[in-house]
Design an enzyme around this catalytic site. Structure first.
Site, mmCIF file in Angstrom:
data_model
loop_
_atom_site.group_PDB
_atom_site.id
_atom_site.type_symbol
_atom_site.label_atom_id
_atom_site.label_comp_id
_atom_site.label_asym_id
_atom_site.label_seq_id
_atom_site.Cartn_x
_atom_site.Cartn_y
_atom_site.Cartn_z
ATOM 1 C CE LYS A 128 -4.477 1.018 0.299
ATOM 2 N NZ LYS A 128 -5.659 0.191 -0.279
ATOM 3 C CG ASP A 168 -7.197 3.376 -0.921
ATOM 4 O OD1 ASP A 168 -7.746 2.070 -0.873
ATOM 5 O OD2 ASP A 168 -7.305 3.885 -0.017
HETATM 6 O O1 2IT Z 1 -8.077 -1.386 -0.988
HETATM 7 C C1 2IT Z 1 -8.028 -1.827 -2.193
HETATM 8 O O2 2IT Z 1 -7.938 -3.083 -2.266
HETATM 9 C C2 2IT Z 1 -7.651 -0.950 -3.255
HETATM 10 N N1 2IT Z 1 -7.569 0.229 -2.764
HETATM 11 C C3 2IT Z 1 -7.352 -1.645 -4.554
HETATM 12 C C4 2IT Z 1 -6.175 -2.076 -4.727
HETATM 13 C C5 2IT Z 1 -5.795 -2.498 -5.973
HETATM 14 O O3 2IT Z 1 -4.520 -2.776 -6.401
HETATM 15 O O4 2IT Z 1 -6.704 -2.460 -6.918
#
Ligand code: 2IT
Length: 448
Positions: A128, A168
């Site tokens: 993340k 996100d």
């Molecule tokens: O919280 C999540 O799963 C997302 N923000 C999507 C992450 C992604 O790599 O598509």
């Protein structure tokens, strides 16, 4: 606190090593709750120090992001990328752009992402990133300059087979476009290094809709399995008005439910006879003044400023799709009192731990975000596949695969929970099922 001495040791080491990281500590605490039985029956977990290795990220990057405002003033934000665990695939997870962002929040989200990504069945590790920059109130040019500055640091750490960020909260199609443009310029490579891209440069159809649609498909499976029922005639609260919320609202409406209340940063709004989910989608695509615009269109709509009050409205199904910690113990009590039967998380950790425990104790079936909101990252995985084969699939193809994935995530969580004689405990099912695959990979790959 835990029955297992091993779990207590892990928890205490996290508290000691990560002082003040309350969101991260909460996420670890919730996860360890589900490990009680497993660590007792499977000595390989402690022997291989699996939990010790899981709670420490493989790598953490923190960097300065200087950018210039339209007024010529210099602004400095902090950028983060936490590469949490790559046992089952390249790091994968979104970028959050919000004033609240700090290392604790990025670590909590990265930790959750490990198990979520594992549940999708696709080869993706957990990561993340983000920054304490919020695009709200900034001009297009300011957002572009921020994204470009952010990428001039981030590009060192990512790659289509190393780490694949996505959007996100606060990081949507516009931001991903600017980030991708700068990555391409710096590396001279057109690769699937980010997901959620625009359709004209490698994005996947149905990625925008995926988290919200996936949440609705997952909740349909809950209704079918636990209640022998469907969305038809159900009253649903969907908090939030962002990408996840508006698409969840559209899909549950299509499946026969009535969306009675939604919310955004300004407050919540409701209509017991049902909100016009199409109008909400149209309004929220162009402005953040959703309540003002919507009530102009439908003057009988009621609204309020205290976002917690949304959970006082009577509903059959609650879908928190805004952000973390939006449902506390008092909100949970309101939901139970009003006969809510299912709470399915669309956001990441919107329900506080004592609220989850109360809901489950009082017969509300609860689904954690790492299971029910996995549709977004699942379609990100499908975008990576399409990029790797230099092809684009149709909306229907992607949507059908999403449906299959959500169904199989539900079944995996449900079957796992059943093995523990707790068929309604989807948190347990999700944590254990997500964990087992990662554990197996960690052991097989040796001490790395
Ligand atoms: O919280 C999540 O799963 C997302 N923000 C999507 C992450 C992604 O790599 O598509």
């Amino acid at each position: 606190m835990y029955k297992s001495e091993y779990l207590n040791r892990i928890y205490e080491s996290v508290v000691k090593k990560c002082p003040g990281e309350k969101e991260f500590i909460n996420a670890v605490e919730e996860f360890l709750d589900s490990m009680e039985y497993l660590v007792k029956v499977d000595p390989s977990i402690e022997k291989n120090a699996i939990l010790e290795r899981l709670v420490v990220p493989e790598r953490v990057f923190q960097f300065r992001v200087p950018w210039m405002g339209d007024d010529g003033k210099i602004h400095v934000n902090t950028g983060y990328r936490v590469q949490f665990n790559s046992a089952i695939g390249p790091f994968k997870g979104g970028i959050r752009l919000d004033e609240s962002v700090n290392l604790s929040i990025i670590k909590f989200l990265g930790f959750e992402q490990i198990f979520k990504n594992s549940l999708t069945g696709l080869p993706m590790g957990g990561g993340k990133g983000g920054s304490d920059f919020s695009p709200i109130g900034k001009s297009d040019n300011e957002v572009m300059r921020f994204c470009q500055a952010f990428m001039t640091e981030l590009f060192h750490f990512i790659g289509p087979d190393t780490d694949v960020p996505a959007g996100d909260l606060g990081c949507g199609a516009r931001e991903i476009g600017y980030l991708y443009g700068m990555y391409k310029k710096l590396t001279k490579e057109h690769t699937g290094v980010l997901t959620g891209k625009g359709l004209s440069f490698g994005g996947s159809l149905a990625r925008t809709e995926a988290t919200g649609f996936g949440l609705a498909y997952f909740t349909s499976e809950m209704l079918k399995t636990y209640k022998n029922d469907s969305f038809k005639g159900k009253k649903v609260i969907v908090s939030g008005c962002g990408n996840v919320a508006k698409h969840a609202a559209l899909k549950v409406h299509e499946l026969g439910a009535t969306v009675v209340a939604m919310s955004n940063i300004q407050g919540y709004f409701y209509d017991e006879n049902g909100l016009d989910v199409y109008a909400i989608k149209e309004i929220s695509d162009r402005t953040i003044n959703i309540i003002e615009e919507y009530t102009k269109l439908y003057p009988n709509t009621k609204s309020g400023e205290n976002k917690h009050d949304i959970w006082k409205i009577k509903c059959d199904i609650a879908m928190p799709c805004a952000t973390q910690n939006e449902i506390n113990l008092d909100d949970a009590k309101e939901l139970v009192k009003n006969g809510c039967m299912i709470l399915a998380e669309g956001a990441n950790m919107p329900t506080e731990l004592d609220a989850i425990r109360y809901l489950m104790k009082n017969g509300v079936i609860f689904s954690p975000g790492k299971a029910s909101n996995a549709g977004g990252v699942a379609v990100s995985g499908l975008e990576m596949t399409q990029n790797a084969e230099h092809l684009s699939w149709t909306f229907e193809e992607v949507d059908n695969k999403l449906k299959d994935i959500m169904k199989s995530i539900f079944n995996l969580c449900y079957e796992t929970a059943k093995k523990f004689n707790e068929p309604e405990n989807l948190s347990l099912g999700a944590n254990v099922a997500g964990f087992l695959k990662v554990k197996d990979a960690i052991i097989r790959e040796g001490l790395v």
